[in-house]
Design a protein around this motif. Structure first.
Motif, PDB file in Angstrom:
ATOM      1  N   UNK A 174       0.825  -1.209   0.000  1.00 53.99           N
ATOM      2  CA  UNK A 174       0.000   0.000   0.000  1.00 53.99           C
ATOM      3  C   UNK A 174       0.859   1.259   0.000  1.00 53.99           C
ATOM      4  N   UNK A 175       1.902   1.305   0.839  1.00 52.82           N
ATOM      5  CA  UNK A 175       2.697   2.522   0.931  1.00 52.82           C
ATOM      6  C   UNK A 175       3.486   2.782  -0.346  1.00 52.82           C
ATOM      7  N   UNK A 176       3.906   1.712  -1.032  1.00 54.52           N
ATOM      8  CA  UNK A 176       4.562   1.874  -2.330  1.00 54.52           C
ATOM      9  C   UNK A 176       3.628   2.557  -3.320  1.00 54.52           C
ATOM     10  N   UNK A 177       2.384   2.066  -3.395  1.00 53.91           N
ATOM     11  CA  UNK A 177       1.454   2.608  -4.368  1.00 53.91           C
ATOM     12  C   UNK A 177       0.940   3.986  -3.944  1.00 53.91           C
ATOM     13  N   UNK A 178       0.778   4.186  -2.641  1.00 54.81           N
ATOM     14  CA  UNK A 178       0.354   5.508  -2.166  1.00 54.81           C
ATOM     15  C   UNK A 178       1.435   6.548  -2.433  1.00 54.81           C
ATOM     16  N   UNK A 179       2.706   6.132  -2.430  1.00 49.52           N
ATOM     17  CA  UNK A 179       3.802   7.048  -2.747  1.00 49.52           C
ATOM     18  C   UNK A 179       3.734   7.480  -4.207  1.00 49.52           C
ATOM     19  N   UNK A 180       3.474   6.526  -5.097  1.00 46.66           N
ATOM     20  CA  UNK A 180       3.310   6.882  -6.507  1.00 46.66           C
ATOM     21  C   UNK A 180       2.104   7.781  -6.704  1.00 46.66           C
ATOM     22  N   UNK A 181       1.049   7.510  -5.968  1.00 43.50           N
ATOM     23  CA  UNK A 181      -0.168   8.335  -6.052  1.00 43.50           C
ATOM     24  C   UNK A 181       0.101   9.749  -5.534  1.00 43.50           C
ATOM     25  N   UNK A 182       0.991   9.883  -4.547  1.00 48.32           N
ATOM     26  CA  UNK A 182       1.348  11.200  -4.030  1.00 48.32           C
ATOM     27  C   UNK A 182       2.026  12.032  -5.106  1.00 48.32           C
ATOM     28  N   UNK A 183       2.902  11.397  -5.890  1.00 54.12           N
ATOM     29  CA  UNK A 183       3.626  12.102  -6.942  1.00 54.12           C
ATOM     30  C   UNK A 183       2.765  12.271  -8.191  1.00 54.12           C
ATOM     31  N   UNK A 184       1.894  11.292  -8.472  1.00 55.58           N
ATOM     32  CA  UNK A 184       1.029  11.332  -9.662  1.00 55.58           C
ATOM     33  C   UNK A 184      -0.429  11.192  -9.210  1.00 55.58           C
ATOM     34  N   UNK A 185      -1.023  12.246  -8.641  1.00 55.59           N
ATOM     35  CA  UNK A 185      -2.351  12.138  -8.024  1.00 55.59           C
ATOM     36  C   UNK A 185      -3.489  11.830  -8.993  1.00 55.59           C
ATOM     37  N   UNK A 186      -3.256  11.944 -10.288  1.00 58.00           N
ATOM     38  CA  UNK A 186      -4.317  11.634 -11.255  1.00 58.00           C
ATOM     39  C   UNK A 186      -4.240  10.204 -11.767  1.00 58.00           C
ATOM     40  N   UNK A 187      -3.210   9.464 -11.363  1.00 63.71           N
ATOM     41  CA  UNK A 187      -3.031   8.093 -11.853  1.00 63.71           C
ATOM     42  C   UNK A 187      -3.708   7.102 -10.903  1.00 63.71           C
ATOM     43  N   UNK A 188      -4.675   6.321 -11.372  1.00 60.13           N
ATOM     44  CA  UNK A 188      -5.279   5.289 -10.513  1.00 60.13           C
ATOM     45  C   UNK A 188      -4.249   4.210 -10.189  1.00 60.13           C
ATOM     46  N   UNK A 189      -4.186   3.797  -8.920  1.00 58.27           N
ATOM     47  CA  UNK A 189      -3.221   2.783  -8.510  1.00 58.27           C
ATOM     48  C   UNK A 189      -3.911   1.718  -7.677  1.00 58.27           C
ATOM     49  N   UNK A 190      -3.338   0.512  -7.699  1.00 59.12           N
ATOM     50  CA  UNK A 190      -3.892  -0.617  -6.954  1.00 59.12           C
ATOM     51  C   UNK A 190      -2.778  -1.293  -6.180  1.00 59.12           C
ATOM     52  N   UNK A 191      -2.992  -1.487  -4.867  1.00 63.23           N
ATOM     53  CA  UNK A 191      -2.056  -2.227  -4.022  1.00 63.23           C
ATOM     54  C   UNK A 191      -2.662  -3.586  -3.727  1.00 63.23           C
ATOM     55  N   UNK A 192      -2.022  -4.651  -4.196  1.00 64.26           N
ATOM     56  CA  UNK A 192      -2.597  -5.992  -4.106  1.00 64.26           C
ATOM     57  C   UNK A 192      -2.308  -6.684  -2.783  1.00 64.26           C
ATOM     58  N   UNK A 193      -1.416  -6.126  -1.928  1.00 71.96           N
ATOM     59  CA  UNK A 193      -1.068  -6.578  -0.575  1.00 71.96           C
ATOM     60  C   UNK A 193      -0.058  -7.721  -0.532  1.00 71.96           C
ATOM     61  N   UNK A 194       0.159  -8.463  -1.624  1.00 71.63           N
ATOM     62  CA  UNK A 194       1.176  -9.516  -1.636  1.00 71.63           C
ATOM     63  C   UNK A 194       1.526  -9.854  -3.077  1.00 71.63           C
ATOM     64  N   UNK A 195       2.641 -10.589  -3.256  1.00 71.51           N
ATOM     65  CA  UNK A 195       3.074 -10.969  -4.604  1.00 71.51           C
ATOM     66  C   UNK A 195       2.065 -11.903  -5.270  1.00 71.51           C
ATOM     67  N   UNK A 196       1.546 -12.857  -4.517  1.00 67.38           N
ATOM     68  CA  UNK A 196       0.566 -13.782  -5.086  1.00 67.38           C
ATOM     69  C   UNK A 196      -0.706 -13.064  -5.502  1.00 67.38           C
ATOM     70  N   UNK A 197      -1.163 -12.135  -4.670  1.00 71.19           N
ATOM     71  CA  UNK A 197      -2.373 -11.393  -5.014  1.00 71.19           C
ATOM     72  C   UNK A 197      -2.124 -10.438  -6.180  1.00 71.19           C
TER      73      UNK A 197
END
Length: 356
Positions: free
Chosen positions: A250-273
């Motif tokens: 989540x924090x990885x994707x929220x960081x990208x969202x912070x820099x690119x607030x118009x880009x939809x992002x999804x955090x899957x919570x694990x590698x398998x997911x």
């Protein structure tokens, strides 16, 4: 009303908005009131439920201006669930409040069953009982990680006393937690992720007032149905998403969202997911966020393969440091944006990265 009923009504009033969201879901909040058609959860505006106690009365009291009916939240549960027997309504209230069943309770089936531990229903109930993150420890925790998200991000909530159970000793405690909803593409909550936070700010040791994770072996825990779903930031249910980014944390994707607030992002919570993420309609380009280590390589490779089979262009974004939150915290937004510029398709860089 009996003492037992009065006590239940008072306890329900302490969670008035959560009760309304659960049993009067066809309504909406307006100021200090929940507005709905009637006590049986009909759409409309004639019934008003007071959400916080004030000079006019207690939290949870309601009146229907069209019918002159009035009552409390125990009445709401009885009428919205169609209960006839007070015992059934009281049992449902106790279940919602996670209280023990009364000695006189029967075991016969009820119209609304208790949510099973770890189920999507349990996730939805916990999310409903949480609050927006503005002004909370959760907001301060994210800010301390460099993550600044718009208030309209509906996936994030805060719970001041979320249960944590030690899987080795069986002991339980309550801790503040950042709650992140895991949803399907229709926006319906299927699970959630809890990040347990330190209950004290230790101002003497940390003058900045930053909030950290709780000192636990596993300060993050998930529940519900996660496969195919994700913590979505920027998802509009049903709307096409031609370009998006996905990753594990989540924090990885929220960081990208912070820099690119118009880009939809999804955090899957694990590698398998991540490998099993469901693609949104109209997706034509997918950026996959990688970490510096190789732990999540399987998820990236499998997701890239599935994207290619679906006719979606997949590109991997790589951080300079350990992950994109490390980049955000140690390098800052400007340097992270500059680093991403060379990894994005030029038209996407122009669209999602701020000029300059």
């Amino acid at each position: 009303m009996t003492g037992s009923a009065s006590d239940l009504a008072r306890r329900l009033g302490d969670h008035a908005e959560a009760v309304c969201r659960e049993y009067l879901s066809n309504g909406h909040r307006s100021g200090n009131h929940w507005i709905v058609g009637d006590v049986r959860n009909t759409r409309g505006r004639s019934m008003h439920v007071r959400l916080k106690a004030n000079a006019k009365g207690l939290a949870g009291k309601w009146v229907d201006e069209a019918t002159t009916e009035f009552g409390d939240l125990l009445d709401v549960i009885r009428e919205s669930c169609g209960f006839v027997d007070f015992r059934d309504a009281a049992d449902e209230a106790r279940r919602f409040l996670a209280m023990p069943r009364a000695p006189w309770s029967t075991s016969r089936a009820q119209p609304q069953q208790a949510a099973k531990r770890g189920s999507p229903d349990a996730a939805r109930r916990l999310f409903a009982m949480s609050q927006p993150i503005a002004g909370t420890l959760a907001e301060r925790y994210l800010a301390g990680r460099g993550i600044l998200l718009a208030a309209r991000e509906r996936a994030l909530r805060f719970h001041p006393g979320c249960y944590y159970r030690d899987l080795v000793t069986g002991e339980t405690q309550t801790l503040p937690a950042l709650i992140a909803a895991v949803t399907g593409l229709d926006g319906r909550i299927t699970g959630l992720q809890r990040t347990y936070l330190s209950p004290s700010l230790s101002p003497g040791l940390d003058p900045s007032g930053k909030v950290g994770k709780a000192q636990l072996i596993d300060p993050r825990r998930s529940l519900g149905h996660l496969l195919g779903n994700a913590i979505w930031l920027g998802l509009e249910p049903g709307a096409p998403i031609p370009v998006m980014a996905a990753g594990e944390g989540f924090e990885t994707m929220a960081s990208l969202r912070t820099v690119m607030p118009a880009l939809p992002v999804a955090a899957a919570t694990s590698a398998n997911h991540l490998a099993g993420l469901t693609f949104p309609p109209g997706c034509r380009r997918l950026y996959i966020a990688a970490d510096a280590d190789a732990a999540g390589r399987h998820g990236i490779e499998r997701l890239s393969q599935r994207a290619g089979e679906a006719g979606i262009e997949a590109l991997v974004l790589r951080p300079q440091l350990g992950d994109f939150n490390d980049d955000l915290r140690h390098l800052g937004t400007a340097r992270l944006a500059a680093w991403l510029t060379d990894q994005l398709i030029p038209e996407d860089a122009r669209l999602f990265l701020p000029s300059g």
